[in-house]
Design a protein around this motif. Structure first.
Motif, PDB file in Angstrom:
ATOM      1  N   THR A   1     114.464  47.106  51.069  1.00 31.05           N
ATOM      2  CA  THR A   1     113.479  47.577  51.709  1.00 31.05           C
ATOM      3  C   THR A   1     113.012  48.830  51.350  1.00 31.05           C
ATOM      4  O   THR A   1     111.933  49.367  51.232  1.00 31.05           O
ATOM      5  CB  THR A   1     113.584  47.240  53.362  1.00 31.05           C
ATOM      6  OG1 THR A   1     113.877  46.098  53.609  1.00 31.05           O
ATOM      7  CG2 THR A   1     112.296  47.839  54.239  1.00 31.05           C
TER       8      THR A   1
ATOM      9  N   ILE B   1     109.741  51.114  50.083  1.00 31.88           N
ATOM     10  CA  ILE B   1     109.224  52.115  50.849  1.00 31.88           C
ATOM     11  C   ILE B   1     109.367  53.467  49.900  1.00 31.88           C
ATOM     12  O   ILE B   1     108.257  54.411  50.156  1.00 31.88           O
ATOM     13  CB  ILE B   1     110.409  52.506  51.986  1.00 31.88           C
ATOM     14  CG1 ILE B   1     110.122  51.580  53.266  1.00 31.88           C
ATOM     15  CG2 ILE B   1     110.154  54.058  52.696  1.00 31.88           C
ATOM     16  CD1 ILE B   1     110.900  51.523  54.484  1.00 31.88           C
TER      17      ILE B   1
ATOM     18  N   LEU C   1     103.075  47.956  50.680  1.00 34.53           N
ATOM     19  CA  LEU C   1     103.035  47.559  51.965  1.00 34.53           C
ATOM     20  C   LEU C   1     103.201  46.010  51.996  1.00 34.53           C
ATOM     21  O   LEU C   1     103.905  45.554  52.830  1.00 34.53           O
ATOM     22  CB  LEU C   1     101.700  47.952  52.852  1.00 34.53           C
ATOM     23  CG  LEU C   1     101.670  49.425  53.005  1.00 34.53           C
ATOM     24  CD1 LEU C   1     100.207  49.794  53.615  1.00 34.53           C
ATOM     25  CD2 LEU C   1     102.768  49.872  53.987  1.00 34.53           C
TER      26      LEU C   1
ATOM     27  N   ILE D   1     106.655  45.264  51.186  1.00 34.35           N
ATOM     28  CA  ILE D   1     107.706  45.481  52.313  1.00 34.35           C
ATOM     29  C   ILE D   1     107.475  44.295  53.072  1.00 34.35           C
ATOM     30  O   ILE D   1     108.406  43.638  53.984  1.00 34.35           O
ATOM     31  CB  ILE D   1     107.162  46.731  52.945  1.00 34.35           C
ATOM     32  CG1 ILE D   1     107.762  47.843  52.205  1.00 34.35           C
ATOM     33  CG2 ILE D   1     108.071  46.962  54.388  1.00 34.35           C
ATOM     34  CD1 ILE D   1     107.204  49.495  52.657  1.00 34.35           C
TER      35      ILE D   1
ATOM     36  N   ARG E   1     110.849  42.061  54.539  1.00 35.81           N
ATOM     37  CA  ARG E   1     111.137  41.534  55.815  1.00 35.81           C
ATOM     38  C   ARG E   1     111.052  40.218  56.394  1.00 35.81           C
ATOM     39  O   ARG E   1     111.809  39.809  57.008  1.00 35.81           O
ATOM     40  CB  ARG E   1     110.270  42.633  56.891  1.00 35.81           C
ATOM     41  CG  ARG E   1     110.472  44.125  56.418  1.00 35.81           C
ATOM     42  CD  ARG E   1     111.632  44.199  55.863  1.00 35.81           C
ATOM     43  NE  ARG E   1     112.878  44.350  56.818  1.00 35.81           N
ATOM     44  CZ  ARG E   1     114.033  44.667  56.637  1.00 35.81           C
ATOM     45  NH1 ARG E   1     114.486  45.174  55.473  1.00 35.81           N
ATOM     46  NH2 ARG E   1     115.098  44.569  57.710  1.00 35.81           N
TER      47      ARG E   1
ATOM     48  N   TYR F   1     103.745  39.633  59.458  1.00 33.68           N
ATOM     49  CA  TYR F   1     104.533  40.295  60.580  1.00 33.68           C
ATOM     50  C   TYR F   1     104.516  39.387  61.813  1.00 33.68           C
ATOM     51  O   TYR F   1     105.405  39.515  62.810  1.00 33.68           O
ATOM     52  CB  TYR F   1     103.746  41.737  60.778  1.00 33.68           C
ATOM     53  CG  TYR F   1     104.471  42.558  60.141  1.00 33.68           C
ATOM     54  CD1 TYR F   1     105.843  43.063  60.084  1.00 33.68           C
ATOM     55  CD2 TYR F   1     103.545  43.146  58.968  1.00 33.68           C
ATOM     56  CE1 TYR F   1     106.298  44.110  59.287  1.00 33.68           C
ATOM     57  CE2 TYR F   1     104.279  43.973  57.973  1.00 33.68           C
ATOM     58  CZ  TYR F   1     105.547  44.681  58.217  1.00 33.68           C
ATOM     59  OH  TYR F   1     106.029  45.430  57.196  1.00 33.68           O
TER      60      TYR F   1
ATOM     61  N   LEU G   1     113.237  47.698  63.353  1.00 32.24           N
ATOM     62  CA  LEU G   1     112.505  47.906  62.108  1.00 32.24           C
ATOM     63  C   LEU G   1     111.149  47.288  61.732  1.00 32.24           C
ATOM     64  O   LEU G   1     110.357  47.968  60.980  1.00 32.24           O
ATOM     65  CB  LEU G   1     113.644  47.393  60.781  1.00 32.24           C
ATOM     66  CG  LEU G   1     113.335  48.119  59.475  1.00 32.24           C
ATOM     67  CD1 LEU G   1     113.050  49.753  59.548  1.00 32.24           C
ATOM     68  CD2 LEU G   1     114.445  47.812  58.371  1.00 32.24           C
TER      69      LEU G   1
ATOM     70  N   SER H   1     108.535  49.368  63.309  1.00 36.59           N
ATOM     71  CA  SER H   1     108.216  50.583  62.719  1.00 36.59           C
ATOM     72  C   SER H   1     107.420  50.369  61.397  1.00 36.59           C
ATOM     73  O   SER H   1     106.282  50.945  61.077  1.00 36.59           O
ATOM     74  CB  SER H   1     109.448  51.202  62.325  1.00 36.59           C
ATOM     75  OG  SER H   1     110.126  51.445  63.493  1.00 36.59           O
ATOM     76  N   LEU H   2     107.794  49.153  60.679  1.00 37.21           N
ATOM     77  CA  LEU H   2     106.999  48.880  59.358  1.00 37.21           C
ATOM     78  C   LEU H   2     105.480  48.324  59.745  1.00 37.21           C
ATOM     79  O   LEU H   2     104.691  48.760  58.885  1.00 37.21           O
ATOM     80  CB  LEU H   2     107.797  48.032  58.716  1.00 37.21           C
ATOM     81  CG  LEU H   2     109.062  48.732  58.386  1.00 37.21           C
ATOM     82  CD1 LEU H   2     109.992  47.534  57.391  1.00 37.21           C
ATOM     83  CD2 LEU H   2     108.695  49.778  57.303  1.00 37.21           C
TER      84      LEU H   2
ATOM     85  N   VAL I   1     103.194  51.305  60.216  1.00 37.47           N
ATOM     86  CA  VAL I   1     102.858  51.707  59.135  1.00 37.47           C
ATOM     87  C   VAL I   1     101.776  51.104  58.520  1.00 37.47           C
ATOM     88  O   VAL I   1     100.478  51.556  58.221  1.00 37.47           O
ATOM     89  CB  VAL I   1     104.044  51.765  57.949  1.00 37.47           C
ATOM     90  CG1 VAL I   1     103.378  52.193  56.527  1.00 37.47           C
ATOM     91  CG2 VAL I   1     104.985  52.639  58.396  1.00 37.47           C
TER      92      VAL I   1
ATOM     93  N   ASN J   1     103.156  58.459  57.383  1.00 34.12           N
ATOM     94  CA  ASN J   1     104.075  57.587  56.829  1.00 34.12           C
ATOM     95  C   ASN J   1     105.491  58.104  57.222  1.00 34.12           C
ATOM     96  O   ASN J   1     106.424  57.653  57.740  1.00 34.12           O
ATOM     97  CB  ASN J   1     104.206  56.916  55.543  1.00 34.12           C
ATOM     98  CG  ASN J   1     102.851  55.968  55.563  1.00 34.12           C
ATOM     99  OD1 ASN J   1     102.285  55.400  56.508  1.00 34.12           O
ATOM    100  ND2 ASN J   1     102.369  55.701  54.514  1.00 34.12           N
TER     101      ASN J   1
ATOM    102  N   TYR K   1     108.712  57.165  60.081  1.00 37.87           N
ATOM    103  CA  TYR K   1     110.041  56.853  59.533  1.00 37.87           C
ATOM    104  C   TYR K   1     110.961  57.823  60.331  1.00 37.87           C
ATOM    105  O   TYR K   1     112.383  57.360  60.902  1.00 37.87           O
ATOM    106  CB  TYR K   1     110.266  57.225  58.205  1.00 37.87           C
ATOM    107  CG  TYR K   1     109.443  56.552  57.148  1.00 37.87           C
ATOM    108  CD1 TYR K   1     109.037  55.160  57.526  1.00 37.87           C
ATOM    109  CD2 TYR K   1     108.921  56.929  56.063  1.00 37.87           C
ATOM    110  CE1 TYR K   1     108.119  54.432  56.608  1.00 37.87           C
ATOM    111  CE2 TYR K   1     107.982  56.311  55.051  1.00 37.87           C
ATOM    112  CZ  TYR K   1     107.854  55.094  55.444  1.00 37.87           C
ATOM    113  OH  TYR K   1     106.939  54.437  54.393  1.00 37.87           O
TER     114      TYR K   1
END
Length: 321
Positions: free
Chosen positions: A49, A53, A103, A106, A110, A198, A229, A232-233, A236, A281, A285
């Motif tokens: 991950t 990032i 992105l 990522i 996830r 997501y 996490l 949070s992502l 972003v 960003n 984090y």
């Protein structure tokens, strides 16, 4: 409104624009260099991950080092050869494309982590993550350089005998490319995929937490960490959309409604927002990822606050968290 003697209102606006862009560039570079440094220092963050990032951070560093200076140069309307101006404009697209593809990588990473947790480590390896990062950048270059092979606004009648023009992004970049290819194809589509991913990530995590809560009266730590996490992502991604969509929407308005006049101030604001995204960003984090925040504080204490005598070493390197 009064201005200093000898400074025209237009010059004053240009100076303000350049000053604000310079601050954004500095914040983008410093913040994202710290992101890369934190990942290098903390071994616990050297996972797939954070590999993506770091790719996103490199793109954001490029925004501060390349994109913002080029945007300033182009805004001043220098006399350049058509293809020189077009290439500089394409560089702006390449960096943006690398950000959104990072992105997307990522989000996919996830999703796989919560969907197939037992097989994730064997499927998503560090080597494959690095290959994915390379593919993201290769695709970014290929899509960003499409205007160089002909999808542009070159009109021979508007060129000087030397091929020079007054350089401007909309002067060389075709709006149908920006709207249909760049926006719909390489911004809207990836963002839509990320929203779906997501959404599925949160659904799976909530389902797993509920099952474990019913069985043991205690939520599973693994999925609680993943939920935090993922939030949070996802933030972003949301910030990326908020910062970039206004500029793309204005491009759509210009393309589908040529008689509609967008105020220059609105265009400048859209450009600012797109650049500010690169400085946001690292803040996400730092404030939302504990391991990142703790490592950042330790780095700050070690390299900025620790000033021992020459024969006294600083504290040992940051341990893995």
């Amino acid at each position: 409104m009064s201005f200093a003697p000898g400074i025209k209102p237009r010059d004053r606006v240009d100076m303000m624009y350049i000053s604000i862009e310079a601050v954004i560039a500095l914040a983008s570079v410093l913040g994202n260099v710290l992101v890369v440094l934190v990942v290098c220092v903390n071994r616990a963050l050297r996972n797939t991950t954070f590999c993506f990032i770091v790719s996103l951070a490199v793109a954001d560093i490029a925004v501060g080092v390349l994109v913002i200076p080029l945007a300033i140069i182009i805004s001043l309307g220098p006399k350049l050869h058509f293809y020189t101006c077009l290439f500089l404009s394409c560089l702006l697209l390449i960096i943006t494309q690398s950000s959104i593809l990072s992105l997307l990588a990522i989000a996919i990473d996830r999703y796989l982590r919560v969907k197939i947790p037992t097989r994730y480590i064997t499927i998503v390896t560090q080597k494959r993550a690095r290959v994915a990062v390379c593919l993201c950048w290769i695709v970014s270059f290929l899509t960003g350089l499409v205007p160089m092979i002909g999808w542009n606004r070159r009109i021979d009648g508007n060129l000087s005998s030397s091929g020079d023009i007054t350089c401007g992004f909309t002067t060389v970049m075709s709006m149908d490319y920006m709207v249909y290819f760049n926006f719909f194809g390489w911004v809207v589509a990836p963002l839509t995929i990320m929203i779906v991913l997501y959404g599925e990530i949160f659904r799976v995590i909530r389902l797993q937490l509920n099952r474990r809560a019913e069985a043991t009266n205690d939520g599973d730590r693994y999925y609680q960490r993943e939920l935090k996490l993922a939030k949070s992502l996802a933030l972003v991604v949301i910030l990326f959309a908020i910062c970039w969509l206004p500029l793309h929407i204005m491009n759509c308005i210009n393309f589908f409604c040529p008689e509609c006049k967008i105020p220059p101030f609105a265009v400048k604001t859209g450009i600012f927002m797109s650049h500010v995204n690169s400085a946001l960003n690292p803040l996400v984090y730092a404030f939302r990822i504990k391991r990142f925040r703790v490592t950042l504080i330790q780095i700050t204490r070690r390299y900025m606050l620790c000033r021992p005598p020459e024969d006294t070493p600083c504290p040992s390197s940051t341990p893995a968290l």
